[in-house]
Design an enzyme around this catalytic site. Structure first.
Site, PDB file in Angstrom:
ATOM      1  N   ASP A 272       0.868  -1.172   0.000  1.00 51.49           N
ATOM      2  CA  ASP A 272       0.000   0.000   0.000  1.00 51.49           C
ATOM      3  C   ASP A 272       0.910   1.229   0.000  1.00 51.49           C
ATOM      4  O   ASP A 272       2.131   1.133   0.181  1.00 51.49           O
ATOM      5  CB  ASP A 272      -0.979  -0.015   1.178  1.00 51.49           C
TER       6      ASP A 272
HETATM    7  C1  BGC Z   1      -5.027   3.243  -0.170  1.00 55.11           C
HETATM    8  C2  BGC Z   1      -5.189   2.146  -1.197  1.00 55.11           C
HETATM    9  C3  BGC Z   1      -5.003   2.689  -2.577  1.00 55.11           C
HETATM   10  C4  BGC Z   1      -3.658   3.389  -2.654  1.00 55.11           C
HETATM   11  C5  BGC Z   1      -3.331   3.941  -4.016  1.00 55.11           C
HETATM   12  C6  BGC Z   1      -3.792   4.084  -0.383  1.00 55.11           C
HETATM   13  O1  BGC Z   1      -3.765   5.196   0.430  1.00 55.11           O
HETATM   14  O2  BGC Z   1      -4.999   2.656   1.108  1.00 55.11           O
HETATM   15  O3  BGC Z   1      -6.453   1.545  -1.067  1.00 55.11           O
HETATM   16  O4  BGC Z   1      -5.097   1.658  -3.516  1.00 55.11           O
HETATM   17  O5  BGC Z   1      -3.652   4.464  -1.728  1.00 55.11           O
HETATM   18  O6  BGC Z   1      -4.155   4.981  -4.368  1.00 55.11           O
END
Ligand code: BGC
Length: 731
Positions: A272
């Site tokens: 993440d």
């Molecule tokens: C979120 C994810 C997301 C990623 C990319 C993160 O802050 O937790 O769910 O896919 O950002 O945008």
């Protein structure tokens, strides 16, 4: 003969897939053998923002994945990778497509309330096609986190609290995004996220610590990920949270032992956003270099990093770690191979650029997309209350007072994570109602207050509008940014003075309908006790207004069922249907039983709950055998009758309980469901098969087992109103 024919077809398909796979393997091996360490590491780095050195980094093979850009920028970046880098390896473009790309469908929590995975799959297919037409090859969806805590804003992104339903929805989304073959134009790689147990954040506070037993991990939080893997998901995203002391993005047990060794997942694990660099904050890495070591060793292939203070840790440190012999180059090879394999599977080497002509020719029509969006939106609506059949309303009703901050809203109805969806494409409630009612119907619209307002200045106009109307429809709830990421709440009431507005309007004595819009269960005890008709509509996306009007005026008989328990108050949280029994289950007149002194234990609305304009009755539940051996299956049958005056769809739910086992077992667990359409007065017999897999649980040694004894079988239209029978498993 027919069976043999299909078997032969099946075998030839398996052979074709195996041949394709081995062809890809040899291409991956041959490419990898030409790559420098730095180029291999480059495949493990995803960048989002464009800087003055982006072109140079791509040219040098230092970036493998990028984010979402306009089609022309996308292709110009791709041209640098394909035409100017040494080995001509294309980039993949990866970003979030959560509930639609251009067409906005209901938020995932709403979609799950349809209990219609086929329809959700169709919506995901459209979303994938649109996303691909915009240049994306890979999405960070579906989110398959089980959530038992509505304080957590990200409950909106998943399929609710149940691992069985969550698994079915997870597989449906994966199939929708990825289609039959990832190399086809218009399919995109899916990512099951956030691995794992992110939804169990303590106190519902986003990013917070998770501490749960391995049994809970395996029985509640892992199944939807396993289902996604079995459905062929291309990638998995490792979560932010720590789990029993080990952060998810450094967790060898979950990322390698379970995911790779037990489930044989062959795809890519992506972190993440900054979750590898954040291992420093979590206190298990001394510095960023150490964090990079932890991430790659545990099994995270790609560093999804932002250009923030933390930033990416793979590109600056992996090379150094290999050179200093702290990690083996094999680890880099293994991850780079996974990424290259995905690029080959996606067909990126054959068609790296956007084929605009293909998408122009093959894009599903707007009509089709709107129909799917409207059907899914209608089916996502849950009718919570309908006293004295106030709903549906007549289309030639004389006058309607339409009140509330969300009645004439388009922006919020998109919900959080709305991709490239535009507010102007959303049909608001006022427009939906206007499209539906007779030309003689007068709509008296007054906003009354804003979502977060503390002022009651607009109340008088709203009250006046209600006084001169036959019925009041109030559209109230949260703004879209009150749920989603980093949107945890400690209070789950209607924000601002909205509840006061509802109370004042109710006191006028007119029939009142409340339409709720929100990304999580709200505590609506007062509304539930005092307002005759209540609809939960979540955030329904583009076709919200049309779908809501369909339900209000009876063109669609509501069939949605809650996939997350509605508590009466925040103090009851976490509250979920598949809990264990205590030694002292609540008893009315016995103080020393498990309950509260200031509130009932029961939820306001249980899991699986939702009304219809008609009534359904379940009867004649039978099991095919009263005693079975451990490896046998049992069939159950039950009659469902539509006892009311409308045709409608009931969602028949079937639950099991293992009455006595060597570890405590939930009071019930969903094991199957069926959507059944019944005309008024019609009865149908439906059947479920209980397979040995449904009787298994993890024993004290964490081995999956079936123990002899009695199992209760329960069937009904929600998790509380059930008829039951039982059968016995013998040695
Ligand atoms: C979120 C994810 C997301 C990623 C990319 C993160 O802050 O937790 O769910 O896919 O950002 O945008």
């Amino acid at each position: 003969m027919k069976k043999l024919f299909f078997f032969v077809i099946f075998l030839s398909l398996v052979n074709i897939t195996l041949a394709q796979d081995s062809e890809i393997e040899s291409k991956v091996d041959s490419l990898l053998s030409k790559m420098t360490l730095q180029e291999k590491i480059g495949q493990l780095v995803r960048k989002t923002s464009l800087n003055k050195n982006t072109a140079e980094l791509i040219r040098d093979g230092k970036i493998g994945e990028m984010g979402f850009y306009s089609p022309s920028v996308r292709d110009s970046l791709q041209r640098i990778a394909v035409e100017q880098s040494r080995l001509h390896i294309p980039l993949v473009f990866a970003a979030d497509v959560i509930h639609g790309a251009e067409t906005t469908f209901p938020v995932p929590l709403a979609q799950s309330c349809s209990w219609n995975p086929e329809l959700a799959e169709k919506a995901a297919r459209i979303a994938a096609f649109e996303a691909a037409s915009l240049g994306l090859n890979w999405t960070f969806a579906p989110m398959v986190d089980i959530a038992r805590d509505p304080r957590w804003g990200r409950i909106v992104e998943g399929a609710g609290e149940d691992p069985y339903l969550g698994s079915i929805m997870a597989a449906a989304y994966v199939k929708g995004y990825q289609g039959n073959n990832l190399s086809n134009e218009g399919t995109i790689a899916a990512t099951a996220k956030h691995y794992v147990a992110y939804g169990a954040a303590q106190a519902g506070r986003d990013y917070n610590t998770v501490d749960i037993s391995e049994r809970t991990l395996r029985e509640i939080y892992l199944p939807p990920f396993h289902a996604a893997v079995n459905a062929g998901v291309a990638s998995i995203m490792s979560a932010f949270n720590d789990l029993n002391g080990v952060p998810a993005s450094a967790n060898y047990f979950t990322l390698t032992k379970i995911l790779r060794d037990e489930w044989h997942f062959k795809g890519v694990v992506i972190s993440d956003y900054n979750s590898i660099g954040e291992l420093v904050n979590q206190g298990i890495a001394k510095n960023k270099e150490d964090a990079a070591r932890e991430g790659i060793t545990a099994g995270v292939d790609v560093d999804l990093a932002g250009d923030t203070v933390i930033g990416d840790v793979y590109s600056p440190y992996l090379g150094k770690l290999v050179k200093n012999k702290i990690i083996s180059e094999n680890l880099i090879d293994r991850s780079a191979k996974r990424v290259l394999r995905l690029k080959f599977k996606l067909g990126m080497f054959d068609h790296p650029y956007l084929d605009k002509a293909f998408f122009k020719k093959n894009m599903p029509s707007k009509k089709y997309k709107d129909e799917v969006a409207q059907q899914l939106a209608r089916e996502s609506i849950v009718l919570l209350k309908n006293k004295n059949h106030l709903l549906p309303l007549k289309k030639d009703i004389h006058s309607i007072a339409l009140i509330g901050p969300l009645a004439d809203d388009q922006e919020d109805l998109l919900g959080p994570w709305a991709g490239s969806g535009k507010a102007e494409d959303v049909v608001s409630v006022i427009t939906g109602i206007k499209n539906k009612v007779s030309s003689g119907t007068k709509i008296n619209y007054v906003k009354g207050c804003g979502i977060l307002d503390s002022s009651e200045a607009g109340f008088n106009d709203a009250l006046y509008a209600v006084k001169k109307s036959d019925v009041a429809i109030l559209v109230v709830g949260e703004s879209r940014d009150m749920s989603g990421e980093a949107a945890s709440r400690t209070k789950l009431d209607l924000p601002g003075v909205q509840e006061e507005l509802v109370e004042k309007i109710e006191s006028l004595g007119k029939p009142v309908i409340v339409i709720l819009m929100n990304g999580r269960p709200l505590t609506i005890d007062w509304i539930s006790n005092n307002i005759p008709a209540v609809l939960e509509t979540w955030f329904l996306g583009d076709q919200a207004g049309n779908a809501i009007a369909d339900v209000l005026f009876g063109d669609y008989n509501p069939s949605g069922k809650l996939t997350t328990t509605f508590p009466r108050s925040v103090g009851q949280i976490p509250l979920y249907y598949n809990h264990m029994n205590t030694g002292r289950p609540p008893e009315k007149d016995n103080k020393y039983t498990s309950k509260y002194i200031d509130s009932p234990v029961s939820p306001l609305y249980p899991f699986g709950y939702g009304l219809s304009y008609t009534d359904f009755k379940f009867s004649d539940l039978t099991v095919s055998k009263e005693k079975i051996n451990k490896n046998d299956s049992v069939n159950i049958s039950v009659n469902v009758k539509n006892t009311g005056t409308y045709s409608g769809t009931e969602i028949a739910q079937f639950y099991l309980r293992d009455l006595v086992a060597s570890v405590t077992r939930p009071v019930k667990e969903l094991k199957g469901f069926k959507r059944i359409f019944l005309k008024a007065g019609e009865t149908k017999t439906i059947r479920f098969t209980i397979t040995p897999g449904m009787l298994q649980f993890y024993n004290i040694d964490m081995k999956k087992t079936i123990e002899p004894g009695t199992f209760d079988v329960m069937v009904g239209g929600n998790s509380e109103d059930l008829i039951s029978t039982s059968f016995e498993v013998i040695e």
